[in-house]
Design a protein around this motif. Structure first.
Motif, PDB file in Angstrom:
ATOM      1  N   ILE A  32      26.704  36.648 -49.279  1.00  0.00           N
ATOM      2  CA  ILE A  32      26.143  37.964 -49.561  1.00  0.00           C
ATOM      3  C   ILE A  32      26.710  38.822 -48.185  1.00  0.00           C
ATOM      4  O   ILE A  32      26.066  38.514 -47.142  1.00  0.00           O
ATOM      5  CB  ILE A  32      24.683  38.118 -49.699  1.00  0.00           C
ATOM      6  CG1 ILE A  32      24.240  37.326 -50.807  1.00  0.00           C
ATOM      7  CG2 ILE A  32      24.431  39.774 -49.873  1.00  0.00           C
ATOM      8  CD1 ILE A  32      24.474  37.754 -52.342  1.00  0.00           C
ATOM      9  N   MET A  33      27.436  39.945 -48.434  1.00  0.00           N
ATOM     10  CA  MET A  33      27.598  40.846 -47.530  1.00  0.00           C
ATOM     11  C   MET A  33      26.582  41.990 -47.471  1.00  0.00           C
ATOM     12  O   MET A  33      26.792  42.991 -48.340  1.00  0.00           O
ATOM     13  CB  MET A  33      28.991  41.513 -47.530  1.00  0.00           C
ATOM     14  CG  MET A  33      30.218  40.338 -47.517  1.00  0.00           C
ATOM     15  SD  MET A  33      30.250  39.913 -45.712  1.00  0.00           S
ATOM     16  CE  MET A  33      31.274  41.243 -45.054  1.00  0.00           C
ATOM     17  N   PHE A  34      25.540  41.968 -46.706  1.00  0.00           N
ATOM     18  CA  PHE A  34      24.375  42.695 -46.768  1.00  0.00           C
ATOM     19  C   PHE A  34      24.606  44.212 -46.261  1.00  0.00           C
ATOM     20  O   PHE A  34      25.090  44.387 -45.189  1.00  0.00           O
ATOM     21  CB  PHE A  34      23.139  42.129 -46.142  1.00  0.00           C
ATOM     22  CG  PHE A  34      22.165  42.801 -46.595  1.00  0.00           C
ATOM     23  CD1 PHE A  34      21.116  42.485 -47.768  1.00  0.00           C
ATOM     24  CD2 PHE A  34      21.469  43.895 -45.748  1.00  0.00           C
ATOM     25  CE1 PHE A  34      19.880  43.180 -47.932  1.00  0.00           C
ATOM     26  CE2 PHE A  34      20.267  44.409 -46.124  1.00  0.00           C
ATOM     27  CZ  PHE A  34      19.549  44.214 -47.125  1.00  0.00           C
ATOM     28  N   GLN A  35      24.558  45.050 -47.069  1.00  0.00           N
ATOM     29  CA  GLN A  35      24.732  46.524 -46.571  1.00  0.00           C
ATOM     30  C   GLN A  35      23.376  47.181 -46.044  1.00  0.00           C
ATOM     31  O   GLN A  35      22.334  47.369 -47.021  1.00  0.00           O
ATOM     32  CB  GLN A  35      25.167  47.514 -47.887  1.00  0.00           C
ATOM     33  CG  GLN A  35      26.477  46.727 -48.580  1.00  0.00           C
ATOM     34  CD  GLN A  35      27.698  46.918 -47.889  1.00  0.00           C
ATOM     35  OE1 GLN A  35      28.058  48.022 -47.368  1.00  0.00           O
ATOM     36  NE2 GLN A  35      28.541  45.582 -47.497  1.00  0.00           N
ATOM     37  N   ARG A  72      13.942  50.133 -51.064  1.00  0.00           N
ATOM     38  CA  ARG A  72      14.859  51.091 -50.274  1.00  0.00           C
ATOM     39  C   ARG A  72      14.902  52.277 -51.034  1.00  0.00           C
ATOM     40  O   ARG A  72      15.708  53.322 -50.359  1.00  0.00           O
ATOM     41  CB  ARG A  72      15.890  50.311 -49.948  1.00  0.00           C
ATOM     42  CG  ARG A  72      15.843  49.304 -48.772  1.00  0.00           C
ATOM     43  CD  ARG A  72      17.298  48.328 -48.793  1.00  0.00           C
ATOM     44  NE  ARG A  72      16.988  47.269 -49.341  1.00  0.00           N
ATOM     45  CZ  ARG A  72      18.287  46.506 -49.741  1.00  0.00           C
ATOM     46  NH1 ARG A  72      19.165  46.649 -49.662  1.00  0.00           N
ATOM     47  NH2 ARG A  72      17.706  44.996 -50.283  1.00  0.00           N
ATOM     48  N   GLU A 109      21.728  39.501 -57.811  1.00  0.00           N
ATOM     49  CA  GLU A 109      22.529  38.777 -56.973  1.00  0.00           C
ATOM     50  C   GLU A 109      22.020  37.642 -56.356  1.00  0.00           C
ATOM     51  O   GLU A 109      22.631  36.433 -56.470  1.00  0.00           O
ATOM     52  CB  GLU A 109      23.377  39.480 -55.824  1.00  0.00           C
ATOM     53  CG  GLU A 109      24.506  40.126 -55.970  1.00  0.00           C
ATOM     54  CD  GLU A 109      25.175  40.962 -54.910  1.00  0.00           C
ATOM     55  OE1 GLU A 109      24.498  41.801 -54.426  1.00  0.00           O
ATOM     56  OE2 GLU A 109      26.165  40.307 -54.618  1.00  0.00           O
ATOM     57  N   TYR A 110      20.892  37.712 -55.710  1.00  0.00           N
ATOM     58  CA  TYR A 110      20.235  36.577 -55.004  1.00  0.00           C
ATOM     59  C   TYR A 110      18.789  36.179 -55.721  1.00  0.00           C
ATOM     60  O   TYR A 110      17.851  36.158 -54.681  1.00  0.00           O
ATOM     61  CB  TYR A 110      20.067  36.857 -53.508  1.00  0.00           C
ATOM     62  CG  TYR A 110      19.788  38.250 -53.022  1.00  0.00           C
ATOM     63  CD1 TYR A 110      21.041  39.001 -52.584  1.00  0.00           C
ATOM     64  CD2 TYR A 110      18.707  38.620 -52.937  1.00  0.00           C
ATOM     65  CE1 TYR A 110      20.745  40.302 -52.203  1.00  0.00           C
ATOM     66  CE2 TYR A 110      18.517  40.124 -52.614  1.00  0.00           C
ATOM     67  CZ  TYR A 110      19.170  40.884 -52.064  1.00  0.00           C
ATOM     68  OH  TYR A 110      19.128  42.138 -51.751  1.00  0.00           O
ATOM     69  N   LEU A 134      21.270  51.119 -53.209  1.00  0.00           N
ATOM     70  CA  LEU A 134      22.493  50.536 -53.681  1.00  0.00           C
ATOM     71  C   LEU A 134      22.687  49.753 -54.999  1.00  0.00           C
ATOM     72  O   LEU A 134      21.283  49.594 -55.556  1.00  0.00           O
ATOM     73  CB  LEU A 134      22.758  49.194 -52.551  1.00  0.00           C
ATOM     74  CG  LEU A 134      23.700  48.064 -52.732  1.00  0.00           C
ATOM     75  CD1 LEU A 134      24.304  47.511 -51.504  1.00  0.00           C
ATOM     76  CD2 LEU A 134      23.552  46.881 -53.431  1.00  0.00           C
ATOM     77  N   ALA A 136      24.553  47.081 -57.129  1.00  0.00           N
ATOM     78  CA  ALA A 136      25.346  45.719 -57.245  1.00  0.00           C
ATOM     79  C   ALA A 136      25.717  45.452 -58.782  1.00  0.00           C
ATOM     80  O   ALA A 136      26.601  46.008 -59.346  1.00  0.00           O
ATOM     81  CB  ALA A 136      24.712  44.573 -56.531  1.00  0.00           C
TER      82      ALA A 136
HETATM   83  N1  LIG Z   1      25.280  43.320 -50.802  1.00  0.00           N
HETATM   84  C1  LIG Z   1      23.878  43.733 -50.801  1.00  0.00           C
HETATM   85  N2  LIG Z   1      23.442  44.557 -49.770  1.00  0.00           N
HETATM   86  C2  LIG Z   1      22.063  45.199 -49.596  1.00  0.00           C
HETATM   87  N3  LIG Z   1      21.446  44.877 -50.901  1.00  0.00           N
HETATM   88  C3  LIG Z   1      21.935  44.407 -51.852  1.00  0.00           C
HETATM   89  N4  LIG Z   1      21.208  44.327 -52.967  1.00  0.00           N
HETATM   90  C4  LIG Z   1      22.079  43.660 -53.818  1.00  0.00           C
HETATM   91  N5  LIG Z   1      23.197  43.337 -53.182  1.00  0.00           N
HETATM   92  C5  LIG Z   1      23.106  43.639 -51.810  1.00  0.00           C
END
Ligand SMILES: Nc1ncnc2[nH]cnc12
Ligand SMILES: O=P(O)(O)OC[C@H]1O[C@H](OP(=O)(O)OP(=O)(O)O)[C@H](O)[C@@H]1O
Length: 190
Positions: A32-35, A72, A109-110, A134, A136
């Motif tokens: 996971i590339m966390f944003q 968020r 995603e997770y 965000l 996804a």
């Molecule tokens: N890549 C991501 N970064 C931050 N929040 C998320 N939520 C789901 N995927 C994410």
């Protein structure tokens, strides 16, 4: 809707917003590339630009409800609600709302999660936008839309700071428009 299609093409504020987002690889799990938008919140100008863009978008749409998704969506939604004269409705993770609730489960995603809303927080005839940081897969937004519609609200649009280009979520969003400011950052952009 993507950055190039959101009517903001060439708007210098978008670059500032994108650059203020920190990318953390392998969080909260490998791949996971966390944003991370907490770095955006540290920059007053960029934070204000982000809220202003949503306010400009929604101020003349007769929106009565801004629904924010925990956690968020709570960082942007209330400012937008105050500025456009709408009520703010928190959509919370399970077990946090003390009153009578309805809930919707969804996949992430997770992992798996669930969103809840207080019964009576929105009424038949309310016009809502959903705000989050965000999108996804779109699972979270789609649960939010379902909750609001079950309460009788009309969901006009979902607004997110960051959106993945594929927007698999678009299919899951029951055709609702998606207003996205920037695409996710890659590590090499940082
Ligand atoms: N890549 C991501 N970064 C931050 N929040 C998320 N939520 C789901 N995927 C994410
Ligand atoms: O489009 P999706 O695949 O559904 O993912 C997007 C959701 O994932 C993140 O929240 P998360 O569930 O990690 O919770 P948090 O805001 O409490 O950290 C993000 O803030 C969105 O709400």
């Amino acid at each position: 809707m993507f950055a190039a299609e959101n009517g903001l093409k060439g708007d210098p504020r978008l670059q500032g917003i994108s650059q203020a987002i920190r990318v953390v690889p392998d969080f909260p799990k490998p791949g996971i590339m966390f944003q991370d938008i907490t770095t955006l919140l540290l920059n007053h100008k960029v934070f204000k630009d982000t809220v202003d863009i949503f306010v400009d978008r929604y101020k003349d749409m007769d929106i009565s409800v801004v629904a924010g998704i925990e956690a968020r969506g709570f960082m942007f939604g209330p400012s937008v609600a105050l500025a456009i004269g709408a009520k703010f409705v928190p959509l919370r993770k399970p077990g946090k709302l003390p009153g009578k609730i309805i809930s919707e489960s969804y996949e992430l995603e997770y992992g798996k999660d669930c969103l809840e809303i207080h019964v009576g927080a929105v009424q038949q005839g309310d016009k809502a936008v959903v705000i989050d940081d965000l999108v996804a897969t779109g699972g979270t937004l789609s649960a939010a839309i379902k909750l609001l519609e079950r309460m009788g609200a009309e969901v006009i649009e979902c607004g997110c700071v960051i959106g993945v280009p594929e927007v698999k979520g678009q299919i899951r969003l029951k055709g609702k428009p998606l207003y996205i400011l920037v695409e996710p950052r890659e590590l090499e952009d940082c």
